[in-house]
Design an enzyme around this catalytic site. Structure first.
Site, short mmCIF file in Angstrom:
data_model
loop_
_atom_site.label_atom_id
_atom_site.label_comp_id
_atom_site.label_asym_id
_atom_site.label_seq_id
_atom_site.Cartn_x
_atom_site.Cartn_y
_atom_site.Cartn_z
N GLY A 8 0.83 -1.21 0.00
CA GLY A 8 0.00 0.00 0.00
C GLY A 8 0.86 1.25 0.00
O GLY A 8 0.60 2.20 0.74
N SER A 10 1.19 3.31 -2.50
CA SER A 10 0.79 4.27 -3.54
C SER A 10 0.25 5.58 -3.01
O SER A 10 0.28 6.60 -3.71
CB SER A 10 -0.26 3.61 -4.46
OG SER A 10 -1.25 2.98 -3.68
N ARG A 11 -0.26 5.55 -1.77
CA ARG A 11 -0.93 6.76 -1.26
C ARG A 11 -0.68 6.90 0.24
O ARG A 11 -0.18 5.98 0.89
CB ARG A 11 -2.44 6.67 -1.50
CG ARG A 11 -2.85 6.74 -2.92
CD ARG A 11 -4.36 6.67 -3.07
NE ARG A 11 -4.90 5.33 -2.92
CZ ARG A 11 -5.88 5.00 -2.11
NH1 ARG A 11 -6.42 5.92 -1.33
NH2 ARG A 11 -6.34 3.77 -2.06
N ASN A 59 -2.84 -7.67 -4.83
CA ASN A 59 -3.81 -7.52 -3.75
C ASN A 59 -3.29 -8.36 -2.58
O ASN A 59 -3.21 -9.58 -2.70
CB ASN A 59 -5.16 -8.02 -4.25
CG ASN A 59 -6.20 -8.12 -3.14
OD1 ASN A 59 -5.93 -7.78 -1.99
ND2 ASN A 59 -7.38 -8.59 -3.50
N VAL A 60 -2.96 -7.71 -1.48
CA VAL A 60 -2.34 -8.45 -0.36
C VAL A 60 -3.23 -9.58 0.16
O VAL A 60 -2.74 -10.53 0.76
CB VAL A 60 -1.94 -7.51 0.82
CG1 VAL A 60 -0.83 -6.57 0.43
CG2 VAL A 60 -3.15 -6.77 1.38
N TYR A 153 -12.52 -3.87 11.70
CA TYR A 153 -11.22 -3.20 11.61
C TYR A 153 -10.42 -3.37 12.91
O TYR A 153 -9.23 -3.70 12.89
CB TYR A 153 -11.47 -1.72 11.30
CG TYR A 153 -10.25 -0.88 11.03
CD1 TYR A 153 -9.61 -0.91 9.80
CD2 TYR A 153 -9.75 -0.03 12.01
CE1 TYR A 153 -8.50 -0.11 9.55
CE2 TYR A 153 -8.65 0.77 11.78
CZ TYR A 153 -8.02 0.73 10.54
OH TYR A 153 -6.92 1.53 10.31
N ALA A 155 -10.70 -5.75 15.11
CA ALA A 155 -10.28 -7.15 15.22
C ALA A 155 -9.09 -7.43 14.32
O ALA A 155 -8.13 -8.12 14.71
CB ALA A 155 -11.44 -8.08 14.86
N LYS A 157 -6.77 -5.32 13.25
CA LYS A 157 -5.54 -4.65 13.71
C LYS A 157 -5.05 -5.29 15.02
O LYS A 157 -3.85 -5.41 15.24
CB LYS A 157 -5.79 -3.15 13.89
CG LYS A 157 -6.10 -2.42 12.57
CD LYS A 157 -4.94 -2.48 11.60
CE LYS A 157 -5.14 -1.58 10.40
NZ LYS A 157 -4.01 -1.60 9.46
N ILE A 186 -4.97 10.30 11.22
CA ILE A 186 -3.96 10.85 10.32
C ILE A 186 -4.67 11.34 9.05
O ILE A 186 -5.56 10.64 8.53
CB ILE A 186 -2.92 9.75 9.94
CG1 ILE A 186 -2.34 9.07 11.20
CG2 ILE A 186 -1.82 10.32 9.04
CD1 ILE A 186 -1.59 9.96 12.17
P1 NAP Z 1 -5.21 5.17 2.25
O1 NAP Z 1 -4.83 6.57 2.04
O2 NAP Z 1 -6.63 4.74 2.04
O3 NAP Z 1 -4.22 4.23 1.40
C1 NAP Z 1 -4.39 2.84 1.45
C2 NAP Z 1 -3.25 2.17 0.73
O4 NAP Z 1 -3.42 0.75 0.86
C3 NAP Z 1 -3.23 2.48 -0.75
O5 NAP Z 1 -1.89 2.52 -1.18
C4 NAP Z 1 -3.94 1.27 -1.35
O6 NAP Z 1 -3.54 0.96 -2.69
C5 NAP Z 1 -3.45 0.18 -0.43
N1 NAP Z 1 -4.32 -0.99 -0.42
C6 NAP Z 1 -5.62 -1.06 -0.03
N2 NAP Z 1 -6.07 -2.31 -0.17
C7 NAP Z 1 -5.04 -3.04 -0.67
C8 NAP Z 1 -4.89 -4.39 -1.06
N3 NAP Z 1 -5.90 -5.27 -0.95
N4 NAP Z 1 -3.68 -4.81 -1.53
C9 NAP Z 1 -2.66 -3.93 -1.66
N5 NAP Z 1 -2.75 -2.63 -1.33
C10 NAP Z 1 -3.93 -2.19 -0.84
O7 NAP Z 1 -4.91 4.72 3.77
P2 NAP Z 1 -3.88 5.31 4.85
O8 NAP Z 1 -4.64 6.22 5.74
O9 NAP Z 1 -2.62 5.75 4.21
O10 NAP Z 1 -3.63 3.96 5.69
C11 NAP Z 1 -2.44 3.22 5.63
C12 NAP Z 1 -2.43 2.24 6.81
O11 NAP Z 1 -2.52 2.99 8.02
C13 NAP Z 1 -3.61 1.28 6.83
O12 NAP Z 1 -3.19 0.02 7.26
C14 NAP Z 1 -4.56 1.90 7.82
O13 NAP Z 1 -5.39 0.93 8.40
C15 NAP Z 1 -3.57 2.48 8.81
N6 NAP Z 1 -4.12 3.55 9.63
C16 NAP Z 1 -4.54 4.74 9.10
C17 NAP Z 1 -5.02 5.72 9.92
C18 NAP Z 1 -5.48 7.05 9.42
O14 NAP Z 1 -5.98 7.85 10.22
N7 NAP Z 1 -5.32 7.37 8.15
C19 NAP Z 1 -5.12 5.49 11.30
C20 NAP Z 1 -4.68 4.29 11.82
C21 NAP Z 1 -4.18 3.32 10.98
P3 NAP Z 1 -4.28 1.59 -4.01
O15 NAP Z 1 -3.78 3.02 -4.07
O16 NAP Z 1 -3.81 0.80 -5.15
O17 NAP Z 1 -5.75 1.53 -3.76
#
Ligand code: NAP
Length: 242
Positions: A8, A10-11, A59-60, A153, A155, A157, A186
């Protein structure tokens, strides 16, 4: 060069982690599943830091796809090994448990917890042979505290937190550390439906965090400097929960 894989990448948080690892001199393999253009943008940012990398689609949650993509890379690069793995890919599909569909439960568990298993199982082998490695799992406040509307979610994590602690004890003797980073709120696409103003009063630091603030902690855990830290969960949440 030293090699790192970020799922993940990419973003959002994953992109910031890729850039941080590039700053640290890593060649970064940037995994994505749907947004190739965003993954290419991350690669451009990695190159701006003077490092290099490549994008890798899988896809993981799909074991066969993971094994095919990573397997091809490992076959093509028999002299190289991935010494840093960041399991960051994640999704959320919030719903009260009584209304939760099978898909909402299974897909979140499949990506967040199944993804950890599918990818780590392959990458850990090279680390065991080389007797060095860093695994960093991006978990969540939700997996520590539990949040209503997120039983799936939370469960998933919490599952990765348990796996982090167990795996760290399996591989510690081989110079491999396994840790988790638990972000709070975040600013990324994942939280764009949350109004920062509504949550501000709950957060001691009175703001959402940035992806770069998470990436700094991941960078430390991915570095040689964290050599005696393993099996830990480090929160990056502005003091929201401890
Ligand atoms: P995001 O902006 O939605 O980005 C999600 C990333 O995961 C993207 O690169 C996406 O790829 C990739 N992804 C989603 N499903 C996937 C799959 N099945 N196989 C491979 N790649 C996949 O999310 P984020 O906020 O950066 O979150 C990153 C991590 O931090 C996650 O594990 C999330 O649970 C955790 N987290 C986030 C927050 C928060 O507040 N943002 C808080 C706590 C934990 P594509 O671009 O190709 O779709």
């Amino acid at each position: 060069m030293k090699y790192a894989l970020v799922t993940g990448g990419s973003r959002g948080i994953g992109r910031a982690i890729c850039v941080k690892l590039a700053e640290m001199g890593y060649y970064v393999i940037i995994n994505y599943t749907s947004k190739k253009e965003e993954a290419e943008n991350t690669l451009a940012s990695v190159r701006e830091k003077g490092s290099d990398g490549e994008v890798m689609k899988f896809n993981v949650a799909d074991q066969a796809e993971v094994e095919a993509s990573i397997g091809v890379w490992l076959d093509k690069n028999p002299d190289k090994y991935i010494e840093v793995l960041v399991n960051n890919a994640g999704i959320r599909k919030d719903q009260l448990l009584m209304w939760m569909s099978n898909d909402e439960w299974n897909s979140v568990l499949g990506v967040n917890l199944g993804g950890f298993f599918n990818v780590t199982r392959l990458i850990i082998k090279g680390m065991l042979v080389k007797k060095y490695g860093r695994v960093v799992n991006v978990v969540s406040l939700s997996g520590l505290k539990g949040l209503p509307g997120q039983t799936n979610y939370s469960a998933s994590k919490a599952g990765v937190i348990g796996a982090t602690k167990a795996l760290s004890q399996e591989v510690g003797r081989r110079g491999i550390t396994v840790n988790a980073v638990a972000p709070g709120f975040i600013k990324t696409e994942m939280t764009e439906d949350f109004n920062e103003k509504d949550f501000k009063q709950l957060i001691p630091m009175a703001r959402f965090g940035t992806s770069e603030e998470v990436a700094e902690v991941v960078g430390f855990l991915a570095s040689e400097k964290s050599s005696y830290v393993t099996g830990q969960v480090i929160s990056v949440n502005g003091g929201l929960y401890s």
